[in-house]
Design a protein around this motif. Structure first.
Motif, short mmCIF file in Angstrom:
data_model
loop_
_atom_site.label_atom_id
_atom_site.label_comp_id
_atom_site.label_asym_id
_atom_site.label_seq_id
_atom_site.Cartn_x
_atom_site.Cartn_y
_atom_site.Cartn_z
N UNK A 62 56.82 45.61 82.99
CA UNK A 62 56.00 45.04 83.70
C UNK A 62 55.17 46.14 84.71
N UNK A 63 53.97 46.23 83.83
CA UNK A 63 52.72 47.35 84.47
C UNK A 63 52.61 47.14 86.05
N UNK A 64 52.87 45.73 86.37
CA UNK A 64 52.53 45.50 87.90
C UNK A 64 53.67 46.22 88.93
N UNK A 65 54.86 46.65 88.25
CA UNK A 65 55.60 47.46 89.01
C UNK A 65 55.63 49.02 89.26
N UNK A 66 54.41 49.44 88.63
CA UNK A 66 54.35 50.82 88.49
C UNK A 66 53.92 51.59 90.05
N UNK A 67 53.59 50.81 90.94
CA UNK A 67 53.70 51.31 92.29
C UNK A 67 54.70 51.65 92.87
N UNK A 68 55.91 51.16 92.57
CA UNK A 68 57.03 51.33 92.94
C UNK A 68 57.37 52.92 92.98
#
Length: 149
Positions: free
Chosen positions: A40-46
């Motif tokens: 999930x690319x949307x978790x790269x902010x972690x």
């Protein structure tokens, strides 16, 4: 850095693959780096710490700060992408190829190269060789240094 969230790529069998595009400031075109994974690319902010071992691309501002466009995708059947997940199957390999071709058609990019380690780096060795791969890897390591020193 400019970010284009949730760009949709329709691959050869009609499935839509979702990617985010990170661009350096300026007009381009820029050489493009491409990584895709089921994480999930949307978790790269972690944060890239042991708890989130799936964060393998490093901070996007590192790559865009060095003049690269970066395309991060959700693998078929994961995250926002459509279709059924099939690890290392023929549909996945076609998706890699079709996405690389899509990257090469954008006015902001100057060719592309698959990049990454582990799962995000699989397009490097499993996609059929597209005509559009004209850039080379940014360096021997897949990820940038973790400190700013």
């Amino acid at each position: 850095m400019r970010t284009i969230k949730d760009e949709w790529i329709t691959v050869s069998d009609g499935v839509r693959i979702c990617v985010d595009v990170y661009l350096p400031d300026g007009d381009g075109p820029f050489p493009a780096l491409y990584a895709v994974a089921p994480y999930q690319k949307d978790l790269l902010h972690l944060p890239a710490v042991p708890m989130f071992r799936f964060i393998e691309t490093g901070p996007m501002d590192y790559w865009t700060g060095h003049g690269y466009a970066v395309v991060i995708g959700d693998q078929r059947g994961t995250g926002r992408s459509e279709g059924e997940f099939e690890l290392v199957g023929p549909a996945e390999q076609r998706d890699f190829h079709d996405t690389i071709e899509w990257i090469a058609t954008r006015s902001t990019t100057a060719g592309s190269t698959p990049w990454g380690s582990s799962t995000p780096g699989r397009p490097t060795w499993s996609a059929p060789a597209p005509r559009s791969v004209v850039a080379s890897r940014p360096g021997p390591a897949a990820s940038p240094p973790t400190s700013s020193a």
